[in-house]
Design a protein around this motif. Structure first.
Motif, PDB file in Angstrom:
ATOM      1  N   PHE A  25       0.651  -1.255   0.159  1.00 30.63           N
ATOM      2  CA  PHE A  25       0.066  -0.627   0.214  1.00 30.63           C
ATOM      3  C   PHE A  25       0.689   1.391  -0.197  1.00 30.63           C
ATOM      4  CE2 PHE A  25      -3.521  -2.533   2.470  1.00 30.63           C
ATOM      5  CZ  PHE A  25      -3.591  -3.248   1.014  1.00 30.63           C
ATOM      6  N   VAL A  30      -2.781   3.837  -4.509  1.00 31.93           N
ATOM      7  CA  VAL A  30      -3.174   3.305  -3.935  1.00 31.93           C
ATOM      8  C   VAL A  30      -4.659   3.267  -2.633  1.00 31.93           C
ATOM      9  CG1 VAL A  30      -3.083   0.760  -2.454  1.00 31.93           C
ATOM     10  CG2 VAL A  30      -1.900   0.767  -4.539  1.00 31.93           C
ATOM     11  N   ARG A  96      -8.876  -2.671  -0.602  1.00 31.74           N
ATOM     12  CA  ARG A  96      -7.489  -2.367  -0.691  1.00 31.74           C
ATOM     13  C   ARG A  96      -6.973  -3.418  -1.488  1.00 31.74           C
ATOM     14  NH1 ARG A  96      -4.868   1.573   3.289  1.00 31.74           N
ATOM     15  NH2 ARG A  96      -6.850   2.169   3.473  1.00 31.74           N
ATOM     16  N   ARG A  99      -1.509  -1.846  -6.472  1.00 33.87           N
ATOM     17  CA  ARG A  99      -1.725  -1.159  -7.623  1.00 33.87           C
ATOM     18  C   ARG A  99      -1.527  -2.337  -8.403  1.00 33.87           C
ATOM     19  NH1 ARG A  99      -3.168  -0.314 -11.600  1.00 33.87           N
ATOM     20  NH2 ARG A  99      -2.434   1.807 -12.880  1.00 33.87           N
TER      21      ARG A  99
END
Length: 187
Positions: A25, A30, A96, A99
């Protein structure tokens, strides 16, 4: 042509997952809808510890997402909405994703597992709080069968947000069609 969703496994986060979450992250893309900056490792250490407790107490949490090769790629799960505004006390689902894994279907696959798990824990309805500019997460909510219930202003940023809802009383609440996806979390 629709492609099948990838295999993704969810697990209760470990101490080591805090380091993995911090690493994947650590990307402005992100974190765009989460304050724009990566968090310190200590934030993820506390978050993973809290998730272990929450899973033990409630049967659901923010689970670590693991891909086919065993690599940690993000998290998805459910938590009570933490804000003193919005759907106070309701269960929010979120996600989440690192990427490098966007656009491959991981979030949709993992979020569908999340819906089944929270339904199994007795949750009757979930919400997803999404920044109105986050087209990727809005697309995931739509693939899950969620419906826009409210438009609001996010207090911390004064940006527009959406609250999506999904009743879980029907086993077929989430569509089962395989569709590509992208990533985000509202958690």
């Amino acid at each position: 042509m629709k492609r099948p969703l990838p295999v993704v496994r969810l697990r209760v986060p470990t101490d080591e997952d805090a380091v993995a979450w911090h690493r994947i992250f650590d990307d402005p893309d992100v974190m765009e809808f989460h304050g724009g900056r990566p968090a310190e490792l200590s934030v993820y250490e506390e978050l993973t510890a809290r998730q272990r407790r929450h899973d033990a107490e409630h049967g659901f949490c923010l689970w670590t997402m693991v891909d086919e090769s065993g690599q940690v790629i993000g998290f998805t799960g459910a938590q009570p909405w933490p804000g003193n505004w919005g759907p106070k006390g309701e269960i929010e689902i979120g996600w989440r994703l690192g990427r490098a894994h966007w656009g491959k279907g991981y979030v949709t696959a993992a979020a569908r597992q999340t819906l089944e798990r929270v339904r199994g824990a007795g949750v009757a309805e979930v919400v997803a709080m999404v920044n109105a500019r986050n087209a990727r997460s809005i697309a995931v909510t739509e693939r899950l069968g969620m419906r826009l219930a409210e438009v609001f202003t996010i207090p911390s940023s004064e940006q527009r947000g959406h609250c999506y809802r999904l009743p879980l009383s029907e086993p077929s609440a989430a569509p089962t069609k395989s569709q590509p996806t992208s990533a985000h979390t509202s958690a």
